[in-house]
Design a protein around this motif. Structure first.
Motif, PDB file in Angstrom:
ATOM      1  N   ARG A   1       0.845  -1.211   0.000  1.00 19.72           N
ATOM      2  CA  ARG A   1       0.000   0.000   0.000  1.00 19.72           C
ATOM      3  C   ARG A   1       0.874   1.254   0.000  1.00 19.72           C
ATOM      4  NH1 ARG A   1      -3.007  -2.899   3.804  1.00 19.72           N
ATOM      5  NH2 ARG A   1      -2.131  -1.654   5.504  1.00 19.72           N
TER       6      ARG A   1
ATOM      7  N   ALA B   1       2.449   1.609  -3.400  1.00 23.73           N
ATOM      8  CA  ALA B   1       1.455   2.028  -4.399  1.00 23.73           C
ATOM      9  C   ALA B   1       1.198   3.534  -4.291  1.00 23.73           C
ATOM     10  CB  ALA B   1       0.161   1.249  -4.202  1.00 23.73           C
TER      11      ALA B   1
ATOM     12  N   MET C   1       7.311  -4.351  -4.937  1.00 20.52           N
ATOM     13  CA  MET C   1       5.899  -4.690  -4.754  1.00 20.52           C
ATOM     14  C   MET C   1       5.621  -6.120  -5.226  1.00 20.52           C
ATOM     15  SD  MET C   1       4.105  -1.129  -5.985  1.00 20.52           S
ATOM     16  CE  MET C   1       2.446  -1.732  -5.844  1.00 20.52           C
TER      17      MET C   1
END
Length: 464
Positions: A250, A253, A274
């Motif tokens: 998260r 991102a 990621m």
């Protein structure tokens, strides 16, 4: 000593005993002691002697003046099944009632004048003569139970009572006695003793079994407690990883949204990170799934609710597929080689191929877990023309003799703490239950120099 019964009652009790009524029954029915009963039998001998004086040559007789009760005892001595006899101080027989004469296979005329050495073996005769001399010397009553050896070599147990034979002035002139067969009584005593000993043995054995069952129960409770601790650890570790790496994804991102073309190299690094974190999440999720699947499988097998999709398949193919599925795990251990040996011909087996593959995967996974370097080998074949055989062998640390019989128990993982080794101790019990469900055999071997091998047999499919 005053008797607790009248003379007529004493006569009746003694008569019933001599006619075969068990002594224990007599004592209970009449409320008397064993000592009283024995004394009354001795009194019978004394009275019988007086009543038999007319029939025993060499004894002073005044039988005509005997009371009726003593005459009755004399008649009784000649009619009872118990052996009654009288001897002089030299050990010569003066009298024997019909039961005694029958036991000796002699008539009364043939018995008179003989002694124990004429009738018995020397050792027995010496013992009987010694008893007589003790009675004559002490004036006391002799009582014993002994094994009597017959002239034909047979034997029986008898109870013997002897007392001094006295003349009218109270002088000891011989010995009188009586004996009766107690062989059956001895047999019953022996049977009761054996039954008691057997009962004690059975109670002791059952107690040991219960103590052992209790110990195993307590151990089972401890294993389950350890299992719950291990399950908590096994669930917590991947969940922590999933939550932690999901948080990182998260964050990354959010960072990607702020990146521009000028920061493309940085963007690529973030995306790579990621992807790596997502891969970890996937692996940990699969680990959770395997744990939950094992728990569900164990519960289903134990409750009989497992669904078995049986079909005929070639065990070679399932073994090959299992080895291929494990290559990725062994790639992480470059010092451990994974090999497989297949059979030259098809190995037809009727079972649930997915479950048999689960057995192979569990065994290979177990071997990889405990092998730091060397080789893990999967081999299949046919044994005795009746069994499909499979074996997974490793060069790991092996299994101790104390543990090899317990590794198929639920939750058991050997001497290594559950939390230090990945797993919950469910794999091998599940494998064991799957194989035995199909009428197979499952066992483990571990040589003293290390390594372990797990074997299982499944019935070959003979065709429709």
């Amino acid at each position: 000593m005053q008797d607790s019964k009248t003379p007529s009652e004493i006569y009746r009790i003694v008569l019933e005993g001599l006619q075969g009524t068990p002594e224990t029954e007599l004592l209970e029915a009449n409320g008397i002691t064993e000592a009283e009963h024995r004394r009354w039998k001795i009194l019978f001998l004394s009275a019988a002697r007086k009543g038999l004086e007319t029939e025993t040559s060499g004894l002073p007789g005044v039988a005509a003046l005997l009371p009726a009760r003593e005459a009755n005892f004399a008649h009784l001595a000649n009619s009872i099944p118990h052996a009654v006899f009288c001897k002089d101080l030299g050990g010569n027989f003066l009298y024997g009632n019909p039961a005694y004469c029958k036991a000796m296979h002699l008539s009364l005329e043939e018995l008179r004048g003989k002694n124990d050495y004429d009738l018995h073996a020397p050792e027995a005769a010496k013992k009987y003569r010694s008893d007589d001399e003790w009675v004559a010397a002490t004036g006391e009553i002799f009582n014993c139970q002994e094994r009597h050896v017959r002239p034909d070599g047979g034997s029986k147990w008898i109870e013997v009572v002897k007392a001094p034979l006295r003349d009218e002035e109270g002088r000891t002139i011989g010995v009188m006695g009586m004996f009766w067969d107690i062989t059956r009584q001895k047999e019953i005593e022996r049977e009761l003793c054996e039954a008691s000993a057997n009962l004690e043995y059975r109670v002791a054995r059952r107690t040991e079994e219960l103590l052992e069952a209790n110990r195993r129960l307590e151990e089972g409770v401890k294993l389950k407690n350890d299992f719950m601790s291990a399950v908590s650890h096994e669930l917590r570790t991947p969940l922590t990883s999933i939550l932690g790496f999901a948080s990182l994804i998260r964050r990354d991102a959010a960072n990607v949204r702020t990146l521009t073309c000028e920061t493309l190299p940085q963007t690529r690094r973030v995306i790579t990170r990621m992807e790596s974190n997502a891969s970890i999440i996937t692996d940990e999720g699969l680990r959770l799934k395997r744990l939950i699947d094992n728990l569900l499988d164990l519960e289903k097998i134990g409750s009989g609710k497992m669904t078995w999709n049986d079909e005929v398949f070639d065990l070679n193919e399932v073994a090959r597929a299992s080895a291929e599925a494990m290559k990725g795990q062994f790639a992480a251990k470059p010092q451990v080689e994974l090999g497989h040996i297949l059979y030259t011909d098809p190995i037809p087996v009727r079972a649930d191929s997915d479950r048999i593959k689960q057995v192979f995967i569990n065994l290979l996974n177990n071997a990889a877990k405990f092998t730091e370097k060397g080789r893990v080998e999967l081999a299949v074949g046919i044994r005795d023309g009746r069994w499909a055989e499979a074996r997974v062998t490793d060069t790991g640390r092996g299994i101790s003799k104390q543990e090899i019989d317990r590794i198929f128990e639920q939750y058991y993982q050997g001497a290594q703490p559950l939390i230090q080794e990945s797993g919950t101790g469910l794999g091998l019990p599940i494998c064991h239950q799957i194989i035995t469900h199909y009428g197979g055999k499952f066992w483990a071997e571990s040589p003293e120099d290390g390594g372990a091998s797990f074997h299982f047999l499944l019935p070959l499919h003979a065709g429709d």
